[in-house]
Design a protein around this motif. Structure first.
Motif, short mmCIF file in Angstrom:
data_model
loop_
_atom_site.label_atom_id
_atom_site.label_comp_id
_atom_site.label_asym_id
_atom_site.label_seq_id
_atom_site.Cartn_x
_atom_site.Cartn_y
_atom_site.Cartn_z
N LYS A 119 2.82 20.31 -24.88
CA LYS A 119 2.97 18.88 -25.23
C LYS A 119 3.41 17.91 -24.33
O LYS A 119 3.28 16.78 -24.81
N THR A 120 3.72 18.15 -23.37
CA THR A 120 4.34 17.19 -22.33
C THR A 120 3.78 17.76 -20.87
O THR A 120 3.64 18.85 -20.60
N LEU A 121 3.61 16.79 -20.01
CA LEU A 121 3.26 16.80 -18.58
C LEU A 121 4.11 16.00 -17.70
O LEU A 121 4.27 14.77 -18.12
N THR A 122 4.77 16.75 -16.68
CA THR A 122 5.40 15.90 -15.66
C THR A 122 4.69 16.09 -14.25
O THR A 122 4.42 17.16 -13.87
N ALA A 140 7.10 25.01 -18.21
CA ALA A 140 6.84 25.93 -17.28
C ALA A 140 7.71 25.99 -15.97
O ALA A 140 8.26 24.74 -15.55
N GLN A 141 7.90 26.98 -15.40
CA GLN A 141 8.77 26.93 -14.22
C GLN A 141 8.09 27.27 -12.78
O GLN A 141 8.54 26.77 -11.76
N SER A 187 0.84 -1.18 -0.17
CA SER A 187 -0.04 -0.07 -0.13
C SER A 187 0.87 1.01 0.07
O SER A 187 2.05 1.19 0.42
N CYS A 188 0.42 2.29 -0.51
CA CYS A 188 1.12 3.67 -0.52
C CYS A 188 0.15 4.87 -0.30
O CYS A 188 -1.10 4.64 -0.46
N TYR A 189 0.60 5.76 0.27
CA TYR A 189 0.33 6.95 0.67
C TYR A 189 0.53 8.14 -0.36
O TYR A 189 1.44 8.35 -0.82
N LEU A 190 -0.80 8.83 -0.74
CA LEU A 190 -0.75 9.76 -2.07
C LEU A 190 -0.70 11.11 -0.97
O LEU A 190 -1.80 11.22 -0.61
N TYR A 191 0.31 11.58 -0.65
CA TYR A 191 0.29 12.75 0.13
C TYR A 191 0.20 14.11 -0.61
O TYR A 191 0.52 14.46 -1.86
N GLY A 192 -0.65 15.00 0.11
CA GLY A 192 -0.79 16.30 -0.46
C GLY A 192 -1.57 16.41 -1.97
O GLY A 192 -2.77 16.01 -1.91
N TYR A 193 -0.81 17.06 -2.77
CA TYR A 193 -1.36 17.16 -4.31
C TYR A 193 -0.34 16.91 -5.39
O TYR A 193 0.89 17.18 -5.02
N PRO A 194 -0.97 16.82 -6.35
CA PRO A 194 0.14 16.50 -7.55
C PRO A 194 0.99 18.13 -7.97
O PRO A 194 0.19 18.93 -7.97
N VAL A 195 2.11 18.04 -8.00
CA VAL A 195 2.91 19.01 -8.45
C VAL A 195 3.15 18.89 -10.02
O VAL A 195 3.88 18.03 -10.14
N VAL A 196 2.51 19.64 -10.69
CA VAL A 196 2.41 19.48 -11.96
C VAL A 196 3.26 20.50 -12.95
O VAL A 196 3.49 21.52 -12.33
N ARG A 197 3.89 19.85 -14.10
CA ARG A 197 4.54 21.02 -14.68
C ARG A 197 4.32 20.80 -16.38
O ARG A 197 4.62 19.53 -16.71
N PHE A 198 3.58 21.68 -16.97
CA PHE A 198 3.13 21.61 -18.25
C PHE A 198 4.26 22.06 -19.02
O PHE A 198 4.78 23.49 -19.11
N GLY A 199 4.91 21.46 -20.36
CA GLY A 199 5.90 21.77 -21.03
C GLY A 199 6.87 22.34 -20.35
O GLY A 199 7.80 21.55 -19.45
#
Length: 241
Positions: A192-195, A148-149, A134-146
């Protein structure tokens, strides 16, 4: 009576006494005995007789020594038992400590990004636990489109009551508000990309490997209105924002 006559008389008397004693000894068959001789005669068998007994007395002493050795061996065995017990305790703590939940991150999950028709200009992130724990999903997703800084802000009101926990095979969700529905957003661009980075328990920085879910071939439009929800246990909670 002359002195020579008295001497002869004493000699004859002594001879007569000795002859009487000899005759007595011959009659009872024991021989002549006196205190000193009797003691010496009885001492010889007494001394010879205990010899085997003394040897016998030494045997238990040797046996006791062997028993002591056995006890020592027993103590060694007990020590070995204690060593075995310590080994079991070390082996029993390792699995216990390694069996608890871990932090969800890219190497033990699969992340899918899917645009939503409702609400409009939204995207749903689905994270599925592909690991064995099992794993914990802490907090929220930190997303980076393209390229972006800046990190998009989180919708604080979307914070759940408890940390999202995913058993193996289970999924957690978060939605991404991509752009303003009324066109009021600024600095829009097509990514075009997402991290997607995963937060740890402290909520600062990221942990483990990031996820790189695919975006539609035409890309995804985002602007300054971009924000995300906290991770949710259910899809309905995620898309309600």
């Amino acid at each position: 009576m002359s002195s020579i006559s008295r001497t002869r008389l004493v000699a004859v008397a002594a001879t007569t006494v000795l002859a009487a004693l000899s005759l007595t000894a011959c009659n009872d068959g024991t021989g002549t005995q006196d205190e000193g001789h009797a003691t010496g005669t009885s001492t010889s068998p007494a001394t010879a007789s205990p010899a085997p007994s003394a040897a016998t007395d030494q045997a238990p002493a040797t046996g006791s020594s062997a028993a002591t050795g056995s006890s020592g061996a027993g103590a060694g065995s007990a020590g070995g038992g204690a060593g075995t017990s310590a080994s079991r305790t070390a082996v029993s703590r390792a699995p216990a400590s390694s069996s608890g939940p871990v932090t969800c991150e890219g190497s033990t999950t699969r992340t899918v990004a899917a645009p939503l028709t409702r609400p409009v200009n939204h995207m749903l992130l689905t994270v599925t636990n592909t690991g064995s724990k099992s794993c914990y999903l802490y907090g929220y997703p930190v997303v980076r489109f393209g390229e972006a800084q800046a990190v998009p802000p989180v919708i604080e009101a979307s914070q759940p009551q408890a940390v999202v926990t995913l058993a193996p095979g289970e999924s957690g969700y978060a939605s991404v508000n991509l752009s303003a529905t009324d066109g009021s957003g600024a600095n829009g661009y097509t990514a075009k990309t997402l991290t997607v980075y995963f937060q740890g328990r402290s909520g600062s920085g990221s942990v483990g490997r990031a996820a790189t879910p695919s975006l539609p071939a035409k890309g995804t439009y985002v602007d300054d209105s971009l924000k995300v929800t906290y991770w949710q246990q259910s899809m309905d909670d995620a898309v309600s924002w």
